[in-house]
Design a protein around this motif. Structure first.
Motif, short mmCIF file in Angstrom:
data_model
loop_
_atom_site.label_atom_id
_atom_site.label_comp_id
_atom_site.label_asym_id
_atom_site.label_seq_id
_atom_site.Cartn_x
_atom_site.Cartn_y
_atom_site.Cartn_z
N THR A 1 0.84 -1.20 0.00
CA THR A 1 0.00 0.00 0.00
C THR A 1 0.87 1.24 0.00
O THR A 1 1.73 1.41 0.87
CB THR A 1 -0.91 0.01 1.24
N TYR B 1 -4.61 6.13 -1.18
CA TYR B 1 -3.48 5.24 -1.41
C TYR B 1 -3.73 4.43 -2.67
O TYR B 1 -4.84 4.38 -3.20
CB TYR B 1 -3.25 4.31 -0.22
N ARG B 2 -2.69 3.80 -3.15
CA ARG B 2 -2.80 2.90 -4.29
C ARG B 2 -2.04 1.62 -3.96
O ARG B 2 -1.25 1.57 -3.02
CB ARG B 2 -2.24 3.53 -5.56
N PRO C 1 0.83 5.32 0.16
CA PRO C 1 0.05 6.54 0.38
C PRO C 1 0.34 7.58 -0.68
O PRO C 1 1.44 7.64 -1.23
CB PRO C 1 0.50 7.01 1.77
#
Length: 294
Positions: free
Chosen positions: A63, A190-191, A65
């Motif tokens: 993850t 997030y991605r 941010p």
């Protein structure tokens, strides 16, 4: 089907394997459980180890941010530009991360006080309350589809809806609201990317193929999807899926998490309540029965 050794698969010490246990009150003694989670991996692993399991760690996603790359700041300014009618919190960590980001903070909290706040489950609801706000409604099933139905059953034409997305851009969700006449402002906190330690994930995939993993519990859909995707991208997809069928007990914390598993034509079990503790108990209760099947 108790895998008491890792056969020809090399198992590094950092995978956190516990010593052999044969205590009668440890239902997972002699079994090996693979952990693909990134967040709280150690905590989840400890729950299985206390039940006697060996634990293999191989996070299948990471993850990242977004505040530092400007995307979150730009989305926040768009939210603040006009009044908000409805705000949707899809994850607790995402909504909390937005509120705590330097670009948001109290400005966003005050801006959302007049909006109707909807939560996708208990964690998102807790994040809303933790920010000093109150939710109008929480999805009992903790599914985004239920929130979409809730919104579409009401008049959304002309409404400005802020959607905190959770890595997945939720394009179809947004399209349906736009088709109904709403203005949708997505906020990505997030991605998801490949894990930092790809070697650990590859070793876990090899352990599954080698018949050395008895159970794979999943706590997120991206983790499940990227595990399958990594096996495909490295030329092991068919072999990996064949190893999973009938040989590995697959368990998902809820129906959203289960979607990639079911889409791959694999079976999985789910606890009645979508909670990590319930998932661990499910594996502890069902894995011994599963292993005795012919």
């Amino acid at each position: 089907m108790i895998h008491s050794c890792i056969s020809d698969v090399e198992v590094p010490s950092e995978w956190g394997m516990c010593d052999d246990m044969a205590v009668s009150d440890q239902p997972l003694s002699g079994y090996t459980v693979g952990i693909t989670a990134e967040r709280k991996a150690a905590e989840i692993g400890a729950l299985f180890e206390r039940r006697g399991a060996r634990v293999l760690f191989g996070a299948s996603m990471h993850t990242v941010p977004l505040p530092e790359d400007g995307e979150l700041a730009a989305a926040t300014e768009e939210v603040l530009a006009k009044p908000v009618d409805v705000a949707v919190a899809t994850t607790g960590v995402g909504f909390r991360g937005w509120i705590e980001a330097p670009c948001a903070g109290e400005r966003v909290v005050e801006h959302l006080r007049s909006a109707s706040l909807l939560a996708r489950g208990a964690k998102a609801c807790g994040a809303i309350r933790g920010a000093g706000l109150s939710e109008e409604w929480t999805s009992p099933s903790e599914e985004s589809a239920e929130i979409l139905d809730y919104l579409l059953e009401r008049e959304v034409e002309g409404k400005r809806i802020v959607l905190q997305v959770h890595g997945d851009p939720m394009l179809r969700f947004r399209e349906r609201l736009a088709e109904a006449g709403a203005e949708v402002v997505p906020v990505a906190v997030y991605r998801w990317t490949d894990p930092v330690d790809l070697d650990a994930l590859d070793r876990l995939i090899d352990a599954v193929i080698g018949g050395c993993v008895d159970a794979l519990p999943f706590t997120s859909a991206p983790a499940a999807a990227n595990l399958l995707g990594r096996a495909d991208r490295t030329g092991r997809g068919t072999e990996f899926r064949n190893a999973l069928r009938g040989r590995v007990f697959l368990a998902c914390v809820g129906s959203v998490t289960a979607a990639p598993i079911l889409a791959a034509g694999l079976d999985c079990a789910m606890p009645e309540r979508p909670r990590t503790g319930a998932l661990v108990r499910l594996v502890a209760e069902e894995l011994p029965r599963f292993s005795r099947q012919p």
